[in-house]
Design a protein around this motif. Structure first.
Motif, PDB file in Angstrom:
ATOM      1  N   HIS A  74       0.820  -1.228   0.000  1.00 48.64           N
ATOM      2  CA  HIS A  74       0.000   0.000   0.000  1.00 48.64           C
ATOM      3  C   HIS A  74       0.849   1.271   0.000  1.00 48.64           C
ATOM      4  N   SER A  75       2.110   1.189   0.475  1.00 54.25           N
ATOM      5  CA  SER A  75       2.921   2.426   0.583  1.00 54.25           C
ATOM      6  C   SER A  75       3.882   2.615  -0.590  1.00 54.25           C
ATOM      7  N   ILE A  76       4.249   1.545  -1.276  1.00 53.82           N
ATOM      8  CA  ILE A  76       5.213   1.648  -2.383  1.00 53.82           C
ATOM      9  C   ILE A  76       4.574   1.130  -3.670  1.00 53.82           C
ATOM     10  N   HIS A  77       4.797   1.868  -4.742  1.00 60.34           N
ATOM     11  CA  HIS A  77       4.265   1.485  -6.053  1.00 60.34           C
ATOM     12  C   HIS A  77       4.964   0.218  -6.546  1.00 60.34           C
ATOM     13  N   ASN A  78       4.219  -0.672  -7.171  1.00 62.47           N
ATOM     14  CA  ASN A  78       4.797  -1.918  -7.697  1.00 62.47           C
ATOM     15  C   ASN A  78       5.415  -1.652  -9.073  1.00 62.47           C
ATOM     16  N   PHE A  79       6.747  -1.639  -9.139  1.00 67.65           N
ATOM     17  CA  PHE A  79       7.450  -1.300 -10.388  1.00 67.65           C
ATOM     18  C   PHE A  79       7.640  -2.529 -11.263  1.00 67.65           C
ATOM     19  N   ASP A  80       7.639  -2.308 -12.585  1.00 71.74           N
ATOM     20  CA  ASP A  80       7.924  -3.391 -13.527  1.00 71.74           C
ATOM     21  C   ASP A  80       9.413  -3.739 -13.475  1.00 71.74           C
ATOM     22  N   LYS A  81       9.730  -4.965 -13.878  1.00 72.40           N
ATOM     23  CA  LYS A  81      11.122  -5.426 -13.783  1.00 72.40           C
ATOM     24  C   LYS A  81      12.106  -4.574 -14.605  1.00 72.40           C
ATOM     25  N   PRO A  82      11.781  -4.181 -15.854  1.00 78.06           N
ATOM     26  CA  PRO A  82      12.733  -3.333 -16.615  1.00 78.06           C
ATOM     27  C   PRO A  82      13.069  -2.018 -15.891  1.00 78.06           C
ATOM     28  N   VAL A  83      12.067  -1.456 -15.196  1.00 74.38           N
ATOM     29  CA  VAL A  83      12.298  -0.193 -14.456  1.00 74.38           C
ATOM     30  C   VAL A  83      13.265  -0.453 -13.306  1.00 74.38           C
ATOM     31  N   VAL A  84      13.080  -1.587 -12.632  1.00 71.91           N
ATOM     32  CA  VAL A  84      13.955  -1.938 -11.497  1.00 71.91           C
ATOM     33  C   VAL A  84      15.386  -2.188 -12.001  1.00 71.91           C
ATOM     34  N   ILE A  85      15.497  -2.856 -13.180  1.00 74.90           N
ATOM     35  CA  ILE A  85      16.844  -3.092 -13.766  1.00 74.90           C
ATOM     36  C   ILE A  85      17.535  -1.764 -14.064  1.00 74.90           C
ATOM     37  N   LYS A  86      16.768  -0.807 -14.604  1.00 75.93           N
ATOM     38  CA  LYS A  86      17.323   0.517 -14.937  1.00 75.93           C
ATOM     39  C   LYS A  86      17.847   1.210 -13.675  1.00 75.93           C
ATOM     40  N   ALA A  87      17.054   1.115 -12.585  1.00 75.98           N
ATOM     41  CA  ALA A  87      17.462   1.724 -11.308  1.00 75.98           C
ATOM     42  C   ALA A  87      18.732   1.053 -10.794  1.00 75.98           C
ATOM     43  N   PHE A  88      18.821  -0.274 -10.951  1.00 75.72           N
ATOM     44  CA  PHE A  88      19.989  -1.052 -10.517  1.00 75.72           C
ATOM     45  C   PHE A  88      21.234  -0.611 -11.289  1.00 75.72           C
ATOM     46  N   GLU A  89      21.063  -0.414 -12.603  1.00 81.30           N
ATOM     47  CA  GLU A  89      22.185   0.034 -13.448  1.00 81.30           C
ATOM     48  C   GLU A  89      22.644   1.434 -13.069  1.00 81.30           C
ATOM     49  N   HIS A  90      21.664   2.280 -12.680  1.00 83.39           N
ATOM     50  CA  HIS A  90      22.008   3.646 -12.260  1.00 83.39           C
ATOM     51  C   HIS A  90      22.873   3.624 -10.999  1.00 83.39           C
ATOM     52  N   LEU A  91      22.559   2.701 -10.088  1.00 83.60           N
ATOM     53  CA  LEU A  91      23.364   2.568  -8.861  1.00 83.60           C
ATOM     54  C   LEU A  91      24.791   2.144  -9.202  1.00 83.60           C
ATOM     55  N   GLN A  92      24.922   1.324 -10.258  1.00 85.43           N
ATOM     56  CA  GLN A  92      26.259   0.885 -10.694  1.00 85.43           C
ATOM     57  C   GLN A  92      27.036   2.055 -11.302  1.00 85.43           C
ATOM     58  N   GLN A  93      26.327   2.907 -12.063  1.00 91.72           N
ATOM     59  CA  GLN A  93      26.981   4.099 -12.658  1.00 91.72           C
ATOM     60  C   GLN A  93      27.456   5.061 -11.567  1.00 91.72           C
ATOM     61  N   LEU A  94      26.690   5.159 -10.490  1.00 95.13           N
ATOM     62  CA  LEU A  94      27.063   6.048  -9.374  1.00 95.13           C
ATOM     63  C   LEU A  94      28.171   5.448  -8.510  1.00 95.13           C
ATOM     64  N   GLU A  95      28.589   4.215  -8.838  1.00 93.94           N
ATOM     65  CA  GLU A  95      29.640   3.484  -8.109  1.00 93.94           C
ATOM     66  C   GLU A  95      29.259   3.222  -6.654  1.00 93.94           C
TER      67      GLU A  95
END
Length: 434
Positions: free
Chosen positions: A362-383
């Motif tokens: 109820h508190s967090i939006h359910n994100f699609d897997k490609p969106v989550v992968i993109k966020a994961f890749e962004h964390l890798q770019q930020l080192e």
């Protein structure tokens, strides 16, 4: 005349403060060379003797000055050069050439810089040379005096010496050390580096031509000496125009250095780094808080300056992440706790995140897997996370092993400061396991 005399002895507070700012800022920013380097007398004597033999007797030498950043390598060398160039005959003859591994990134650029510093661009002109060695030999030949027997001594100063070892075939180092060993011309090669293993980087042929002379600078500064240095750095010189303000300021600095809060701040700085540059940055920040309405440095000023100096850049990056990215970081933290720091992959993080969503959907939006992968890749770019696999081509993105580059305290601190962070996310982060 009387008015002028009064102005000399007693100036308005605002004018005094601007004078203080000017004197101390110049001291912190334009690091003037000391009369004699403190605590490195034997190293100073050794280096001076070595370079004097090159400058006066035309004897070729090579030496490495090794020490951590901020230990005074450049200051020691500059003190020696200043002393050496005060000798009348030496001043006319010696040619110092300064090269830096960060600027001269390959041998061609380094050779151009050597030519420029020796003022031989006109002599070289459009000549084409077959090899690096031929070019360098021509440059040194051009420095020969009229009687052909004597040549002008050249001091090659290589800052960030270890970076020159990464040049292709180490051609520059090989030729400079070869000239210094074979006595073709009076040459001294002085390398400055903070790597203790620098000799291991050299090729066999280069190492065999190096004299293996090393001067080590290791900071042996005690905390009491460090405190004395803070006091002297902040004190005003005796020729300050207003004697009354001079006495008040120096007394306030003495009291400041005895304050327990200040001693604790300086102790933590001393424990993390004995580097004078970081100390001067701290004092500069404290000085910038002084004004006509507050004409002295207070202990709270130093505490505030210390917070600015020791700010955690990784934790600051976390403040700018999206809620999804923050949730992924927390999922990784839980995986670290469960598997005791073992590497993880995207699939494991995604499963952990899905478990959280099922409980608190109820508190967090359910994100699609490609969106989550993109966020994961962004964390890798930020080192903030780093790949553990050397050959990434064979493994799918989702299954590449990763490591989190943040510790527990950094994540918790960032969560406390994160603007409008959902309570469920905070509670998830604080729970023992996901």
């Amino acid at each position: 005349m009387s008015k002028r005399k009064v102005k000399e002895t007693h100036m308005p507070v605002g004018e005094c403060i601007s004078q203080v700012q000017m004197i101390l800022r110049e001291r912190f920013c334009h690091q003037r060379l000391p009369e004699k380097p403190v605590g490195m007398e034997s190293q100073h004597k050794h280096l001076l003797e070595l370079l004097r033999r090159t400058a006066v007797h035309g004897e070729s030498n090579s030496v490495l000055i090794v020490g951590p950043r901020g230990s005074g390598k450049t200051m020691l060398l500059n003190c020696v050069l200043r002393e050496l160039l005060e000798v009348k005959d030496v001043n006319k003859n010696v040619l110092p050439v300064h090269l830096n591994g960060l600027l001269q990134t390959d041998d061609r650029i380094a050779l151009k810089e050597i030519t420029r510093q020796l003022n031989l661009e006109n002599v070289v002109g459009d000549k084409v040379f077959g090899s690096f060695a031929e070019n360098l030999a021509f440059l040194l030949e051009a420095l020969k005096k009229g009687d052909r027997s004597s040549s002008r001594p050249v001091l090659f100063i290589l800052d960030e010496f270890d970076l020159f070892a990464h040049h292709k075939n180490q051609t520059l180092l090989y030729n400079l050390l070869d000239v210094s060993q074979s006595a073709q011309a009076p040459v001294a090669v002085i390398g400055l580096t903070c790597r203790l293993d620098v000799l291991e980087l050299l090729e066999k042929r280069v190492k065999s031509r190096f004299s293996h002379r090393q001067i080590h600078l290791l900071s042996s500064l005690s905390f009491i000496q460090y405190l004395d240095n803070v006091r002297s750095q902040l004190s005003l010189p005796q020729d300050f125009p207003d004697t009354k303000f001079y006495d008040e300021w120096n007394d306030s600095i003495k009291t400041l250095c005895e304050d327990q809060l200040v001693v604790d701040v300086l102790q933590s700085h001393y424990n993390s780094s004995k580097d004078f540059r970081s100390l001067q940055l701290l004092l500069m920040l404290a000085l910038s808080r002084v004004s006509a309405s507050k004409p002295a440095i207070k202990p709270t000023d130093l505490l505030e300056a210390s917070r600015v100096c020791m700010v955690d850049s990784k934790a600051n990056i976390l403040h700018g992440l999206s809620i999804l990215e923050l949730c992924l970081i927390i999922a990784m933290k839980h995986l670290n706790d469960i598997y005791e720091g073992e590497p993880f992959n995207f699939q494991m993080v995604h499963n952990e995140f899905k478990k959280f969503l099922q409980r608190k959907s109820h508190s967090i939006h359910n994100f699609d897997k490609p969106v989550v992968i993109k966020a994961f890749e962004h964390l890798q770019q930020l080192e903030l996370i780093k790949s553990m696999d050397s050959s990434t081509a064979k493994i799918q993105k989702e299954y590449q092993l990763m490591k989190l580059l943040l510790d527990h305290s950094q994540i918790m601190e960032a969560l406390q400061k994160y603007p409008q962070c959902p309570t469920d996310v905070k509670q998830w982060a604080m729970s023992a396991f996901g």
